[in-house]
Design a protein around this motif. Structure first.
Motif, PDB file in Angstrom:
ATOM      1  N   ARG A 160      -5.197   5.074 -12.043  1.00 38.81           N
ATOM      2  CA  ARG A 160      -3.797   5.223 -12.463  1.00 38.81           C
ATOM      3  C   ARG A 160      -3.445   4.204 -13.545  1.00 38.81           C
ATOM      4  O   ARG A 160      -2.743   4.523 -14.515  1.00 38.81           O
ATOM      5  N   VAL A 161      -3.920   2.992 -13.397  1.00 39.63           N
ATOM      6  CA  VAL A 161      -3.645   1.958 -14.408  1.00 39.63           C
ATOM      7  C   VAL A 161      -4.325   2.316 -15.726  1.00 39.63           C
ATOM      8  O   VAL A 161      -3.722   2.169 -16.804  1.00 39.63           O
ATOM      9  N   GLN A 162      -5.570   2.783 -15.641  1.00 35.70           N
ATOM     10  CA  GLN A 162      -6.290   3.163 -16.856  1.00 35.70           C
ATOM     11  C   GLN A 162      -5.610   4.342 -17.544  1.00 35.70           C
ATOM     12  O   GLN A 162      -5.504   4.390 -18.767  1.00 35.70           O
ATOM     13  N   MET A 163      -5.143   5.277 -16.746  1.00 36.86           N
ATOM     14  CA  MET A 163      -4.430   6.435 -17.306  1.00 36.86           C
ATOM     15  C   MET A 163      -3.139   5.998 -17.995  1.00 36.86           C
ATOM     16  O   MET A 163      -2.771   6.505 -19.061  1.00 36.86           O
ATOM     17  N   LEU A 164      -2.449   5.028 -17.397  1.00 39.00           N
ATOM     18  CA  LEU A 164      -1.221   4.516 -17.999  1.00 39.00           C
ATOM     19  C   LEU A 164      -1.517   3.818 -19.320  1.00 39.00           C
ATOM     20  O   LEU A 164      -0.755   3.952 -20.293  1.00 39.00           O
ATOM     21  N   GLN A 165      -2.631   3.097 -19.380  1.00 38.59           N
ATOM     22  CA  GLN A 165      -3.008   2.414 -20.623  1.00 38.59           C
ATOM     23  C   GLN A 165      -3.321   3.420 -21.723  1.00 38.59           C
ATOM     24  O   GLN A 165      -2.907   3.236 -22.872  1.00 38.59           O
ATOM     25  N   MET A 166      -4.040   4.485 -21.385  1.00 36.84           N
ATOM     26  CA  MET A 166      -4.350   5.502 -22.392  1.00 36.84           C
ATOM     27  C   MET A 166      -3.083   6.229 -22.841  1.00 36.84           C
ATOM     28  O   MET A 166      -2.935   6.583 -24.010  1.00 36.84           O
ATOM     29  N   SER A 167      -2.153   6.433 -21.913  1.00 34.17           N
ATOM     30  CA  SER A 167      -0.874   7.066 -22.275  1.00 34.17           C
ATOM     31  C   SER A 167      -0.075   6.175 -23.223  1.00 34.17           C
ATOM     32  O   SER A 167       0.593   6.661 -24.145  1.00 34.17           O
ATOM     33  N   ALA A 168      -0.133   4.856 -22.981  1.00 32.49           N
ATOM     34  CA  ALA A 168       0.560   3.913 -23.871  1.00 32.49           C
ATOM     35  C   ALA A 168       0.050   4.043 -25.295  1.00 32.49           C
ATOM     36  O   ALA A 168       0.829   4.057 -26.260  1.00 32.49           O
ATOM     37  N   TYR A 169      -1.266   4.145 -25.429  1.00 33.74           N
ATOM     38  CA  TYR A 169      -1.869   4.299 -26.754  1.00 33.74           C
ATOM     39  C   TYR A 169      -1.422   5.612 -27.404  1.00 33.74           C
ATOM     40  O   TYR A 169      -1.139   5.657 -28.598  1.00 33.74           O
ATOM     41  N   CYS A 170      -1.315   6.659 -26.603  1.00 33.93           N
ATOM     42  CA  CYS A 170      -0.907   7.960 -27.139  1.00 33.93           C
ATOM     43  C   CYS A 170       0.546   7.944 -27.617  1.00 33.93           C
ATOM     44  O   CYS A 170       0.886   8.573 -28.621  1.00 33.93           O
ATOM     45  N   PHE A 171       1.410   7.237 -26.901  1.00 33.39           N
ATOM     46  CA  PHE A 171       2.795   7.092 -27.369  1.00 33.39           C
ATOM     47  C   PHE A 171       2.817   6.442 -28.757  1.00 33.39           C
ATOM     48  O   PHE A 171       3.620   6.813 -29.623  1.00 33.39           O
ATOM     49  N   GLY A 172       1.939   5.473 -28.968  1.00 35.82           N
ATOM     50  CA  GLY A 172       1.855   4.826 -30.274  1.00 35.82           C
ATOM     51  C   GLY A 172       1.388   5.782 -31.355  1.00 35.82           C
ATOM     52  O   GLY A 172       1.898   5.760 -32.486  1.00 35.82           O
ATOM     53  N   LEU A 173       0.416   6.652 -31.024  1.00 30.78           N
ATOM     54  CA  LEU A 173      -0.066   7.635 -32.000  1.00 30.78           C
ATOM     55  C   LEU A 173       1.031   8.618 -32.390  1.00 30.78           C
ATOM     56  O   LEU A 173       1.192   8.964 -33.572  1.00 30.78           O
TER      57      LEU A 173
END
Length: 747
Positions: free
Chosen positions: A194-207
């Protein structure tokens, strides 16, 4: 025939009375232009349509890239594209430039020949004179009239929906890809997943935010050739900048918040905040970027901006640091994705800097009571006696046909800056200043004028103008423009004009004194019907001394004949086009030189450093190559002005700059009916009933396209837009179509 009457009794008013009957009025016919070569016109038309189709195809493909890349297939194609260009001169930076920034820059370049081949104003209006069947237009059809976006037309709603769909589609696509990638991280506990998924989602918001940034700077390039291409004035385009700004701050906030939560869970908050990676995002630079962006956003909110304009103005200049730290945070490749719009904005800003350096003569200034080029244009003014940094936008209240040596604005004293301006005019007009003081003058700098590429207000045979308070200013310009054109027998479709003006106090009626029909031609109103309906909302009856208005004014003792600079993006098409093309080519050359001479030989790979160098390369290209065009443009301006002055001095009918203000009588305007030239009615203690008025217009004016232009508070715009929409929805086959257009009341 339109009479010059004034009806002060409310009982005489009826929205159902015939409005502006034609009485045989017809547009003035002009002989056909036999000098134009038919073959040349056809060739130009074919070239224009070809360029238009090419630009439309490029734009559609550009938008499609944004939708395609977030998908799994699009991501694979993008990775293949980057791999294929890895060994080229510009490497991955060039890959991102070609896909994301090159299309919009190419459209800007192609827009230059397109505008050069465009019809002149006279040709455009002459073609419109043939009777056309009324039809709906997406850009003038109000769909949403109440809500956070204000009045939204069908075309604008399509744009809003496209951005909403893009954001939702991107979030969905990135989430699906992240779920597919998650198993590759090895054996993780459910909590770690879940934490890793949240980190990848954070990066996607930036994209997603970086994709939206590709559009953020396009609407605020005031003289942008792209705004000229689609004929959207700067004052209207700023609302798109505001909408995008709100969307981007939300996405960036989600980007940062998700990362903060991940760092907190992992217990590395302080370490991650100060981290400055060489091969990835520099976290500290990103946090600084967000702080600048948040400060810009919070001070731009309407309540803050209206009450603390100076704070808004100065805080907005932090965009320079926002851009620099953003480049440090994301590196050159990601920065290249929105470089196109930013580069065009930088070009515009650099040009405005040089244009605004010239001091301009104030021919005269008058304080009206309670006033607490292309018509419909805007200018930005700076008065050094008040502030050396602040620029304020104002509608132009004069027609470009009023005279080639002056431009007029009406300014309402509502804040600190305008209040100080009013006080300065009063001081300069005092007897002590005239006798003991130095010659009265202001040091004024001007940016602009900006506005529509084509005079859209002249493309309707019938106009309904709705103003609230000082929103009358652009309509003074429209009336003056129409009257001048009718007098000079220039192309002009409007022959029926209804002006509806809602004001708080009758003293504001003095503004109409700026239009002197008799000075133009006492018989003009035989050829154009103009009716004015004034609604005084906070007075129940006429004042005892109606027509007398205290004012103060001054005129400089002499004029230096210092004109406005022609260095403006909406000016000469050849020079403004050259100013776009040359710096773009110069930037490509500079970037290639940077790679060949420094980056590639030294194997520079630091993300933040390459991002900073890219920004420097952009700035240097604008200054060197843009500065070269400006220098040549300025030399051409001086030579043209010199020849013009010489020709006037040799002529017998040289025009002088008017320096006399409005006539005064013991400190007051003459006791006369300031609005007697037009068919005028005044209602006291009531507001306009748009349902009645528009219903009467619909019954009287018949099957036609009626242009409705509104300039006033948001509530007024919403009321008029709602009635336009209602009338169009109830329209029958022989009824008119109301085309809603808004002129910004508050930039």
């Amino acid at each position: 025939m339109a009479g010059a009457s004034n009806n002060n009794n409310n009982s005489d008013l009826s929205a159902h009375e015939p409005l502006l009957l034609s009485d045989g009025i017809r547009p003035i016919s002009r002989p056909a232009d036999t000098k134009k070569n038919t073959a040349s016109r056809i060739a130009k038309s074919v070239a224009r349509w070809t360029l238009k189709l090419v630009m439309q195809a490029i734009f559609v493909a550009w938008v499609a890239i944004f939708f395609l890349v977030p998908s799994g297939t699009g991501t694979d194609l993008y990775d293949d594209w980057v791999d294929a260009t890895e060994g080229t001169l510009f490497s991955s930076t060039g890959s991102a430039l070609v896909l994301y920034s090159a299309p919009i820059l190419l459209i800007a370049v192609l827009a230059v020949p397109y505008l050069l081949l465009s019809e002149t104003e006279e040709q455009h209006l002459t073609n419109k004179e043939e009777k056309q069947t009324p039809r709906f237009r997406l850009g003038t059809l109000p769909v949403l009239v109440d809500g956070p976006f204000g009045v939204v037309t069908a075309a604008e709603l399509i744009g809003i929906l496209l951005f909403v769909v893009f954001v939702l589609w991107s979030l969905y696509s990135y989430t699906v890809m992240n779920l597919e990638i998650l198993p590759s991280y090895g054996s993780l506990t459910p909590e770690q997943k879940r934490v890793q998924m949240l980190q990848m989602s954070a990066y996607c918001f930036g994209l997603i935010a970086s994709s939206c940034l590709s559009f953020l700077f396009l609407p605020v390039a005031r003289g942008s050739i792209l705004l000229r291409l689609i004929d959207i004035p700067f004052e209207h385009a700023t609302r798109y900048h505001k909408w995008l700004g709100n969307l981007i701050i939300f996405l960036v906030s989600m980007h940062g918040l998700c990362y903060m939560i991940v760092w907190f869970i992992r217990g590395i908050v302080l370490k991650s905040i100060v981290e400055w990676k060489s091969d990835g995002g520099a976290n500290l630079a990103g946090i600084i970027t967000y702080l600048f962006g948040f400060a810009i956003w919070i001070t731009a909110l309407p309540p803050v901006r209206k009450r603390y304009f100076q704070l808004f103005f100065y805080t907005h200049q932090l965009y320079v640091f926002f851009i620099i730290f953003l480049a440090l945070h994301i590196g050159d490749t990601n920065f290249s994705k929105f470089l196109g719009g930013l580069f065009l904005f930088m070009l515009d800003r650099f040009l405005r800097f040089f244009q605004s350096r010239r001091d301009v003569d104030v021919v005269s200034a008058t304080n009206f009571p309670f006033l607490h080029y292309n018509a419909l244009g805007f200018v930005f003014l700076r008065l050094r006696e008040i502030s050396k940094l602040q620029w304020h936008p104002f509608s132009v209240s004069s027609s470009p046909l009023d005279g080639k040596y002056h431009l007029s604005v009406l300014i309402k004293a509502v804040g600190d800056w305008t209040g100080q301006l009013r006080q300065n005019v009063s001081n300069l007009s005092s007897r002590e200043t005239q006798i003991f003081g130095s010659p009265a003058r202001f040091t004024v700098n001007v940016e602009g004028p900006y506005g529509h590429e084509s005079p859209y207000h002249l493309t309707y045979e019938m106009l309904v103008l709705v103003a609230g308070g000082s929103g009358i200013s652009p309509f003074v310009a429209i009336l003056s423009d129409i009257l001048h054109r009718v007098r000079d027998e220039k192309p002009c479709l409007p022959r029926h004009v209804l002006l509806i003006w809602a004001i708080k106090r009758s003293s504001e009626i003095s503004l109409l004194s700026t239009i002197d029909v008799k000075a133009l031609d006492p018989f003009l109103l035989d050829r154009v019907n103009i009716e004015i309906r004034i609604y005084v909302t906070r007075e129940s009856e006429p004042p005892l001394e109606e027509g007398k208005f205290e004012s103060s004014s001054f005129s400089p003792s002499r004029s230096r004949r210092q004109s406005m600079s022609v260095l403006v993006g909406t000016g000469d098409k050849v020079w403004s086009g050259s100013y776009v093309i040359v710096p773009i080519l110069g930037f490509i050359f500079s970037l290639g030189l940077l790679d060949v001479c420094y980056l590639n030989p030294n194997d520079i790979s630091y993300w933040w450093y390459r991002g900073l160098l890219l920004v420097i390369c952009m700035v240097v290209s604008v200054i060197i190559f843009g500065g070269l065009v400006i220098a040549l443009w300025h030399a051409w301006e001086k030579r043209t002005l010199s020849l013009s002055v010489s020709a006037e001095e040799d002529g017998d009918d040289s025009e002088e700059i008017a320096t006399a203000p409005l006539m005064r009588q013991n400190g007051a305007l003459p006791n006369k009916d300031l609005y007697q030239d037009f068919t005028t009615s005044i209602s006291y203690g009531q507001r306009p009933d748009f349902k009645e008025i528009f219903g009467a217009v619909s019954n009287s004016w018949g099957n036609a396209d009626i242009g409705v232009i509104v300039c006033g508070p948001q509530a007024l715009q919403s009321s008029v837009a709602k009635e336009c929409r209602s009338q169009d929805l109830r329209r029958r086959g022989s009824g008119p179509i109301f085309h809603f257009n808004s002129h910004s009341f508050d930039l």
